[in-house]
Write a protein that holds these residues in place. Structure first.
Motif, PDB file in Angstrom:
ATOM      1  N   LEU A 168       0.777  -1.061   0.069  1.00  0.00           N
ATOM      2  CA  LEU A 168      -0.110  -0.025   0.069  1.00  0.00           C
ATOM      3  C   LEU A 168       1.106   1.249  -0.042  1.00  0.00           C
ATOM      4  CD1 LEU A 168      -2.980  -0.575   2.458  1.00  0.00           C
ATOM      5  CD2 LEU A 168      -3.010  -0.371   0.078  1.00  0.00           C
ATOM      6  N   ALA A 169       2.002   1.261   0.689  1.00  0.00           N
ATOM      7  CA  ALA A 169       2.620   2.540   1.081  1.00  0.00           C
ATOM      8  C   ALA A 169       3.473   2.886  -0.521  1.00  0.00           C
ATOM      9  CB  ALA A 169       3.742   2.133   2.105  1.00  0.00           C
ATOM     10  N   VAL A 174       0.952   3.727  -3.301  1.00  0.00           N
ATOM     11  CA  VAL A 174       0.198   4.870  -3.200  1.00  0.00           C
ATOM     12  C   VAL A 174       1.262   6.234  -3.371  1.00  0.00           C
ATOM     13  CG1 VAL A 174       0.371   5.565  -0.816  1.00  0.00           C
ATOM     14  CG2 VAL A 174      -1.741   6.291  -1.888  1.00  0.00           C
ATOM     15  N   LEU A 206      -3.926   1.176  -7.014  1.00  0.00           N
ATOM     16  CA  LEU A 206      -3.509   2.410  -6.354  1.00  0.00           C
ATOM     17  C   LEU A 206      -2.940   3.611  -7.473  1.00  0.00           C
ATOM     18  CD1 LEU A 206      -1.746   0.458  -3.781  1.00  0.00           C
ATOM     19  CD2 LEU A 206      -3.597   2.090  -3.455  1.00  0.00           C
ATOM     20  N   LYS A 247      -4.835   4.948  -9.205  1.00  0.00           N
ATOM     21  CA  LYS A 247      -5.911   6.165  -9.373  1.00  0.00           C
ATOM     22  C   LYS A 247      -5.761   7.024  -8.303  1.00  0.00           C
ATOM     23  CE  LYS A 247      -9.091   2.775 -11.743  1.00  0.00           C
ATOM     24  NZ  LYS A 247      -8.791   3.285 -12.889  1.00  0.00           N
ATOM     25  N   VAL A 248      -4.896   6.778  -7.226  1.00  0.00           N
ATOM     26  CA  VAL A 248      -5.045   7.758  -6.228  1.00  0.00           C
ATOM     27  C   VAL A 248      -3.296   8.166  -5.920  1.00  0.00           C
ATOM     28  CG1 VAL A 248      -7.112   7.388  -4.972  1.00  0.00           C
ATOM     29  CG2 VAL A 248      -4.818   5.921  -4.411  1.00  0.00           C
ATOM     30  N   SER A 249      -2.472   7.613  -6.515  1.00  0.00           N
ATOM     31  CA  SER A 249      -1.206   7.592  -6.102  1.00  0.00           C
ATOM     32  C   SER A 249      -0.659   9.023  -6.070  1.00  0.00           C
ATOM     33  CB  SER A 249      -0.275   6.876  -6.730  1.00  0.00           C
ATOM     34  OG  SER A 249      -0.283   7.127  -8.331  1.00  0.00           O
ATOM     35  N   PHE A 250       0.580   9.431  -5.265  1.00  0.00           N
ATOM     36  CA  PHE A 250       1.361  10.861  -5.330  1.00  0.00           C
ATOM     37  C   PHE A 250       1.771  11.094  -6.421  1.00  0.00           C
ATOM     38  CE2 PHE A 250       0.675   9.995  -0.920  1.00  0.00           C
ATOM     39  CZ  PHE A 250       0.413  11.115  -0.168  1.00  0.00           C
ATOM     40  N   LYS A 271      -9.311  12.810  -3.821  1.00  0.00           N
ATOM     41  CA  LYS A 271      -8.129  12.092  -4.345  1.00  0.00           C
ATOM     42  C   LYS A 271      -7.017  12.368  -3.300  1.00  0.00           C
ATOM     43  CE  LYS A 271      -7.784  11.305  -9.049  1.00  0.00           C
ATOM     44  NZ  LYS A 271      -7.286  11.767 -10.222  1.00  0.00           N
ATOM     45  N   ARG A 272      -6.830  13.527  -2.903  1.00  0.00           N
ATOM     46  CA  ARG A 272      -5.494  13.999  -2.006  1.00  0.00           C
ATOM     47  C   ARG A 272      -5.973  13.247  -0.543  1.00  0.00           C
ATOM     48  NH1 ARG A 272      -4.688  19.779  -2.522  1.00  0.00           N
ATOM     49  NH2 ARG A 272      -4.331  19.439  -4.693  1.00  0.00           N
ATOM     50  N   MET A 317      -7.608  10.674  -0.028  1.00  0.00           N
ATOM     51  CA  MET A 317      -7.401   9.304  -0.264  1.00  0.00           C
ATOM     52  C   MET A 317      -5.979   8.728  -0.075  1.00  0.00           C
ATOM     53  SD  MET A 317     -10.301   7.172  -0.718  1.00  0.00           S
ATOM     54  CE  MET A 317      -9.767   5.992  -2.072  1.00  0.00           C
ATOM     55  N   ARG A 318      -5.122   9.609  -0.857  1.00  0.00           N
ATOM     56  CA  ARG A 318      -3.657   9.273  -0.846  1.00  0.00           C
ATOM     57  C   ARG A 318      -2.946   9.387   0.684  1.00  0.00           C
ATOM     58  NH1 ARG A 318      -2.480  14.056  -5.244  1.00  0.00           N
ATOM     59  NH2 ARG A 318      -3.079  12.699  -7.064  1.00  0.00           N
ATOM     60  N   TYR A 319      -3.315  10.311   1.398  1.00  0.00           N
ATOM     61  CA  TYR A 319      -2.880  10.329   2.869  1.00  0.00           C
ATOM     62  C   TYR A 319      -3.224   9.422   3.628  1.00  0.00           C
ATOM     63  CZ  TYR A 319      -0.311  14.616   1.697  1.00  0.00           C
ATOM     64  OH  TYR A 319       0.616  15.801   0.926  1.00  0.00           O
ATOM     65  N   THR A 372      -4.392   6.369   2.798  1.00  0.00           N
ATOM     66  CA  THR A 372      -3.917   5.195   2.488  1.00  0.00           C
ATOM     67  C   THR A 372      -2.581   5.162   2.979  1.00  0.00           C
ATOM     68  OG1 THR A 372      -5.020   5.108   0.371  1.00  0.00           O
ATOM     69  CG2 THR A 372      -3.242   3.572   0.612  1.00  0.00           C
ATOM     70  N   LEU A 373      -1.861   6.102   2.805  1.00  0.00           N
ATOM     71  CA  LEU A 373      -0.296   6.248   3.342  1.00  0.00           C
ATOM     72  C   LEU A 373      -0.212   5.856   4.751  1.00  0.00           C
ATOM     73  CD1 LEU A 373       2.740   6.482   2.238  1.00  0.00           C
ATOM     74  CD2 LEU A 373       2.286   9.090   2.788  1.00  0.00           C
TER      75      LEU A 373
END
Lengths: 283, 48
Positions: A83-84, A87, A217, A219-222, B6-7, B9-11, B13-14
């Protein structure tokens, strides 16, 4: 001075990543595998931990190993790791880091007719992830509560190629125990190799459970793609150069995009941006 | 999905990812991974 293209840069990074994850080359001649402490860490890409040169654990193998162990049914450690990584980078890992991705790209260099696969085939990998990686290792157990890594056992062509063939060639005692499962795995490996000759990254597109995780992931990744609508002239060049059959303008968050950057390079108006930050839209 | 969601969700998930990893480490999953990875995996090579 001539600028180095994105494809050359990507190939160099792929080769470096391949060497980094498979640094114990001397083990090939000895017929051993590396047994040091680095193996408690997972490699972000698909690389069999029974490959003699492998330095890190395969995340898909590790996830099944924990789920199939006596005490646990789910691996928080490996799922958390994936996941880390997912994402943060999405399928950039597939495009730049995965050793089995590089192997498939080398096979695809063979001069045969290149074809595209139908879209439905790209959904098979999600079923593989759910059934062979998550459900079966945890649900089908023996009297001691131990399950089998079913994806590794029945499907994984990376394990057959990187672990099976080198170890069987140096261990005659292992060769004597070959049976139907090995025949099945060799058949899958041959089919994947043939598929890779005709289809770019055939295994990534159709069967890879790691690609399925990173794809979701994506779809939402940094690390993500943005399209500048004011600059885009809808010429279709980005879609025509994409070997993963993605149209970046329509689907910049596609689960199939491995962030190789070919579309960015091909765009005549510099409308496609790949990075951790959003590029400000021009007016 | 809009950019704000989206932002978030990113944080989310992290943070969940690091919490998962920490929980996995504390309950001893790392030794299971190491034990599997340092022995020849018979299933991986097609003998399982």
């Amino acid at each position: 001075m001539k600028k180095i293209g994105i494809n050359v840069k990507r190939k160099l990074i792929q080769i470096a990543a391949f060497g980094f994850t498979n640094s114990k080359l001397a083990n090939f001649s000895k017929g051993n595998i590396y047994t040091g402490n680095w193996k408690q860490f997972c490699n972000p890409g698909l690389n069999c931990y029974s490959c003699p040169a492998a330095t890190y654990a395969c995340p898909i193998g590790a996830m099944q190993a924990v789920a199939g162990s006596m005490n646990y049914r789910f691996s928080f450690y490996v799922v958390g790791f994936l996941l880390a990584v997912g994402v943060l980078f999405g399928r950039l890992i597939c495009g730049y880091i995965c050793p089995f991705g590089l192997i498939q790209e080398v096979i695809h260099l063979l001069p045969v007719k290149k074809i595209k696969i139908p879209k439905w085939m790209t959904y098979i990998k999600y079923a593989v992830l759910l059934v062979f990686v998550i459900i079966l290792p945890a649900a089908v157990t023996n009297y001691m509560g131990i399950g089998k890594p079913t994806f590794c056992q029945y499907i994984c062509p990376a394990g057959t190629l990187e672990g099976g063939i080198p170890l069987l060639s140096t261990h005659s005692e292992l060769r004597q125990t070959l049976g139907h499962i090995f025949s099945l795995k060799i058949t899958i490996l041959v089919l994947v190799v043939i598929g890779c000759c005709f289809v770019y990254r055939f295994f990534c597109k159709t069967l890879c459970p790691l690609g399925a995780i990173y794809g979701l992931l994506n779809k939402v990744s940094f690390y993500h793609m943005t399209i500048d609508d004011h600059k885009c002239i809808h010429c279709g060049k980005c879609a025509s150069v994409c070997k993963m059959d993605v149209n970046p303008v329509k689907e910049c968050d596609s689960a199939e995009c491995i962030r190789c950057g070919k579309c960015v390079e091909s765009c005549p108006t510099d409308a496609i941006h790949l990075g951790f930050r959003d590029k400000k839209s021009s007016q | 999905m809009d950019s704000k969601t989206k932002r978030a969700m990113r944080y989310l998930t992290l943070v969940s990812a690091f919490a998962f990893m920490a929980y996995g480490v504390t309950r001893g999953e790392v030794s299971v991974v190491l034990n599997k990875a340092v022995n020849i995996c018979l299933e991986c090579i097609g003998l399982g």
